[in-house]
Design a protein around this motif. Structure first.
Motif, PDB file in Angstrom:
ATOM      1  N   PHE A  10       0.836  -1.200   0.000  1.00  0.00           N
ATOM      2  CA  PHE A  10       0.000   0.000   0.000  1.00  0.00           C
ATOM      3  C   PHE A  10       0.875   1.255   0.000  1.00  0.00           C
ATOM      4  O   PHE A  10       1.788   1.389   0.815  1.00  0.00           O
ATOM      5  CB  PHE A  10      -0.897   0.050   1.238  1.00  0.00           C
ATOM      6  N   VAL A  11       0.561   2.177  -0.900  1.00  0.00           N
ATOM      7  CA  VAL A  11       1.221   3.470  -0.976  1.00  0.00           C
ATOM      8  C   VAL A  11       0.239   4.513  -0.459  1.00  0.00           C
ATOM      9  O   VAL A  11      -0.939   4.500  -0.817  1.00  0.00           O
ATOM     10  CB  VAL A  11       1.628   3.780  -2.437  1.00  0.00           C
ATOM     11  N   LEU A  12       0.723   5.416   0.404  1.00  0.00           N
ATOM     12  CA  LEU A  12      -0.126   6.477   0.948  1.00  0.00           C
ATOM     13  C   LEU A  12       0.135   7.792   0.220  1.00  0.00           C
ATOM     14  O   LEU A  12       1.286   8.185   0.021  1.00  0.00           O
ATOM     15  CB  LEU A  12       0.158   6.692   2.437  1.00  0.00           C
ATOM     16  N   GLY A  13      -0.947   8.476  -0.140  1.00  0.00           N
ATOM     17  CA  GLY A  13      -0.838   9.847  -0.609  1.00  0.00           C
ATOM     18  C   GLY A  13      -0.825  10.744   0.622  1.00  0.00           C
ATOM     19  O   GLY A  13      -1.454  10.429   1.624  1.00  0.00           O
ATOM     20  N   TYR A  14      -0.084  11.860   0.551  1.00  0.00           N
ATOM     21  CA  TYR A  14      -0.036  12.748   1.705  1.00  0.00           C
ATOM     22  C   TYR A  14       0.310  14.165   1.267  1.00  0.00           C
ATOM     23  O   TYR A  14       0.848  14.386   0.182  1.00  0.00           O
ATOM     24  CB  TYR A  14       0.969  12.250   2.747  1.00  0.00           C
ATOM     25  N   ASP A  15      -0.002  15.106   2.127  1.00  0.00           N
ATOM     26  CA  ASP A  15       0.399  16.499   1.958  1.00  0.00           C
ATOM     27  C   ASP A  15       1.375  16.819   3.072  1.00  0.00           C
ATOM     28  O   ASP A  15       1.265  16.292   4.188  1.00  0.00           O
ATOM     29  CB  ASP A  15      -0.807  17.440   2.065  1.00  0.00           C
TER      30      ASP A  15
END
Length: 100
Positions: A10-15
């Motif tokens: 799983f890859v997480l998107g983030y700011d």
């Protein structure tokens, strides 16, 4: 938007924005990182603010895996810890609501 290295596939998107001590904001269910749009500007002048999408939400990976294996609190925690390690964040302030 940056994306993390995979943890359990799983890859997480983030700011990430701001400078200072690290603060990580975790959203609840059903939500995503945009839940903190009004909060981030209040913090980014004094903190390094990281706001990820948890597994299965927003810009993060969604896999047709059994929820009891891939989307548990422990599994979500592994992804968040992987992101913290990747970003070199040691002892950040964690804030969240609901499942976050």
């Amino acid at each position: 938007m940056p994306r993390s290295a995979p943890v359990d596939g799983f890859v997480l998107g983030y700011d990430r924005s701001g400078v200072g001590e690290p603060v990580v904001l975790l959203h609840g269910w059903p939500g995503d990182r945009t839940d903190y749009e009004a909060v981030v500007p209040l913090l980014q002048g004094q903190a390094d603010v990281v706001v990820p999408d948890l597994r299965g939400f927003g810009a993060s990976d969604k896999h047709p895996a059994p929820p009891a294996d891939a989307y548990t609190a422990a599994a979500q925690g592994r992804s968040v810890l992987g992101l913290l390690d990747e970003l070199g964040l040691r002892a950040p302030v964690l804030a969240g609501y609901d499942i976050g």
